[in-house]
Design an enzyme around this catalytic site. Structure first.
Site, PDB file in Angstrom:
ATOM      1  N   ASP A   9     -17.729  41.918  37.674  1.00 25.26           N
ATOM      2  CA  ASP A   9     -18.735  42.200  36.643  1.00 25.26           C
ATOM      3  C   ASP A   9     -19.789  43.120  37.251  1.00 25.26           C
ATOM      4  O   ASP A   9     -20.206  42.909  38.395  1.00 25.26           O
ATOM      5  CB  ASP A   9     -19.390  40.896  36.156  1.00 25.26           C
ATOM      6  N   ASP A  10     -20.209  44.103  36.506  1.00 26.55           N
ATOM      7  CA  ASP A  10     -21.218  45.039  37.017  1.00 26.55           C
ATOM      8  C   ASP A  10     -22.640  44.524  36.801  1.00 26.55           C
ATOM      9  O   ASP A  10     -23.599  45.140  37.268  1.00 26.55           O
ATOM     10  CB  ASP A  10     -21.060  46.406  36.344  1.00 26.55           C
ATOM     11  N   ASP A  53     -14.498  41.358  33.771  1.00 27.64           N
ATOM     12  CA  ASP A  53     -15.318  41.822  32.656  1.00 27.64           C
ATOM     13  C   ASP A  53     -14.686  43.051  32.029  1.00 27.64           C
ATOM     14  O   ASP A  53     -14.108  43.896  32.723  1.00 27.64           O
ATOM     15  CB  ASP A  53     -16.728  42.149  33.163  1.00 27.64           C
ATOM     16  N   MET A  55     -16.340  45.394  29.814  1.00 23.80           N
ATOM     17  CA  MET A  55     -17.232  46.543  29.719  1.00 23.80           C
ATOM     18  C   MET A  55     -17.852  46.842  31.079  1.00 23.80           C
ATOM     19  O   MET A  55     -18.810  46.186  31.504  1.00 23.80           O
ATOM     20  CB  MET A  55     -18.329  46.276  28.680  1.00 23.80           C
ATOM     21  N   ASP A 327      43.985  27.159  63.307  1.00 19.59           N
ATOM     22  CA  ASP A 327      43.868  28.450  63.979  1.00 19.59           C
ATOM     23  C   ASP A 327      45.055  29.334  63.608  1.00 19.59           C
ATOM     24  O   ASP A 327      46.206  28.886  63.633  1.00 19.59           O
ATOM     25  CB  ASP A 327      43.815  28.237  65.497  1.00 19.59           C
ATOM     26  N   ASN A 335      45.034  42.550  63.699  1.00 17.02           N
ATOM     27  CA  ASN A 335      43.920  43.503  63.720  1.00 17.02           C
ATOM     28  C   ASN A 335      44.257  44.745  64.541  1.00 17.02           C
ATOM     29  O   ASN A 335      43.942  45.869  64.143  1.00 17.02           O
ATOM     30  CB  ASN A 335      42.663  42.835  64.286  1.00 17.02           C
ATOM     31  N   ASP A 344      41.070  41.380  57.499  1.00 16.71           N
ATOM     32  CA  ASP A 344      40.144  40.688  56.595  1.00 16.71           C
ATOM     33  C   ASP A 344      40.858  40.220  55.328  1.00 16.71           C
ATOM     34  O   ASP A 344      40.625  39.103  54.840  1.00 16.71           O
ATOM     35  CB  ASP A 344      38.990  41.619  56.215  1.00 16.71           C
ATOM     36  N   GLU A 370      39.182  33.533  63.389  1.00 18.96           N
ATOM     37  CA  GLU A 370      40.352  33.142  62.611  1.00 18.96           C
ATOM     38  C   GLU A 370      40.554  31.632  62.591  1.00 18.96           C
ATOM     39  O   GLU A 370      41.651  31.135  62.355  1.00 18.96           O
ATOM     40  CB  GLU A 370      41.608  33.827  63.152  1.00 18.96           C
TER      41      GLU A 370
END
Length: 458
Positions: A9-10, A53, A55, A327, A335, A344, A370
């Protein structure tokens, strides 16, 4: 409850008056004299509520609110516009700028404290979600991305027994929202469970107690975050304040003016979607924390959290408990020969086959690399070994087909079986016995099932 309040507020006497009222109630009060200072304070302090405020010179309250709501660092902070203006157009403009509520000067202390406490509770809930979301983001469990939330297309349930007023509310809202009207024979629990974004409840009805409905909603854990907009009698100040204290997200005087009603509903729908998005992100982050992203199985962390209480029950004699360590044989060659992409895909296929062999109550996880681990509550070791043998045969006799043009992979499994040994046993010892049984299976030529007794004998 205490909270941090930023007053903007001013006019110095207004600042001192609000500061005195709020400090007396043990709120921590911060002050700013213009819009720019308010924005800087909001970013630096992250207050729980901003009393703004309208204004002011330079940036007025509407402009300041728009900037605050557009900044991701401050958009979640509730803003209450404080104004000497009391027209519908002024309230609608403030709501469209992002304000959460309005207080008209001269400020009545009871509505001030009620709204501040209500919005501070909301801010506390939002802060908790934001903190958990930030932690998940740091861990890489949630993506950091911009999000926007539509204020329209919400599912609105209107509880109003006056048919004329109910139809009027529906007519006002239906061009932007999906509106359902309550009927006297409607099961409210079923209506809530169907998923709604906002409950609009009349406090003027002689057929039902709107305050009790608000109280019931807030007492129900599943509905606690459901926004509630209460239609109030502007002359019944005490009942309006009670609605806020019981947990109403917002109130509007009946008969609701159409533009203001639409604006308040849009505000509540947008906030609901913001909170839902944060909760969904946290749920996804939690899932990422316990799910192996390659196979979709549980990860080792989750498996251990579930194994310990099951093991405690079994070691106390409450039930049997067995475990398998599985396993993949010679998987490194897959791989090395075909690449990790094919490897994957093979792991995903094996994970599906393993899962298909077990009951929903069994816990199947990727143990690492794995290796897979299965916790089997209520299962004797001999039965677990029989199931493991069935799985081994299925994998050995059914080559894994990965891609068109690629030869099927002939994969096999070495499986170790262990069970709880009784008093004095431990989770770590159980896992070690399963691991030793797998080692014995590999030493004996792979593609076989060995239980802990056979491993000891070997």
């Amino acid at each position: 409850m205490t909270a941090r309040i930023l007053i903007v507020d001013d006019y110095e006497p207004n600042l001192k008056l609000l500061e005195a009222r709020l400090s007396y109630e043990y709120f921590q009060v911060y002050k700013a004299r213009d819009g720019r200072s308010a924005i800087e304070c909001a970013v630096a302090l992250d207050p729980d509520v901003i009393l703004l405020d309208v204004m002011m010179p330079g940036l007025d309250g509407y402009q300041t609110c728009e900037i605050l709501k557009a900044n991701p660092k401050t958009s979640h902070i509730p803003v209450v516009m404080v104004t000497a203006l009391d027209g519908q157009e002024d309230r609608v403009r403030g709501l469209e700028a992002g304000a959460d509520d309005f207080l008209t000067k001269p400020i009545d202390e009871l509505p001030l404290l009620a709204r501040v406490r209500s919005l501070a509770r909301l801010k506390g809930a939002i802060d908790d979600l934001r903190s958990r979301e930030a932690s998940s983001r740091r861990l890489g469990l949630i993506e950091d991305r911009e999000r926007s939330f539509s204020p329209t297309g919400g599912r609105i349930l209107v509880l109003e027994d006056n048919a004329e007023q109910a139809e009027r509310l529906s007519s006002i809202l239906s061009d932007e929202q999906h509106v359902s009207l309550w009927r006297s024979n409607m099961d409210l629990t079923g209506a809530f469970n169907s998923g709604i974004d906002l409950l609009v409840v009349s406090l003027l009805s002689p057929q039902f107690d709107g305050l009790r409905i608000i109280s019931s909603v807030r007492a129900n854990a599943a509905l606690r975050s459901l926004p509630v907009l209460a239609l109030t009698n502007p002359e019944d100040r005490a009942r309006s304040l009670q609605a806020i204290n019981l947990g109403a997200s917002d109130i509007i005087a009946a008969p609701a003016e159409s533009q203001e009603l639409r604006a308040r509903v849009r505000s509540q729908v947008r906030r609901k979607r913001y909170l839902d998005a944060m909760k969904q992100a946290l749920d996804q982050g939690l899932e990422l924390a316990v799910i192996d992203q390659l196979t979709g199985l549980y990860n080792r962390r989750y498996m251990m959290s579930q194994l310990r209480p099951l093991f405690a029950r079994a070691s106390a004699g409450a039930e049997d408990l067995s475990a398998l360590l599985i396993d993949l044989d010679h998987f490194k060659q897959v791989n090395d020969t075909y690449g990790h992409d094919v490897g994957d895909d093979a792991l995903r296929e094996i994970a599906k086959r393993i899962t298909a062999c077990f009951r929903p109550l069994d816990i199947v996880c990727r143990f690492g690399g794995e290796e897979f681990f299965v916790v089997m509550p209520g299962t004797k070791r001999a039965d677990a070994a029989a199931i493991a043998e069935r799985l081994r045969r299925h994998v050995a006799l059914t080559p894994v087909r990965i891609r068109e043009g690629l030869d099927a992979l002939n994969l096999t499994l070495s499986i170790g079986v262990a069970s709880v040994a009784g008093h004095g046993d431990s989770v770590e010892a159980l896992i070690k016995r399963a691991d030793e049984a797998v080692y014995a299976a590999k030493s004996a030529g792979r593609n076989r099932v060995i239980d802990q007794k056979e491993a000891l004998a070997a």
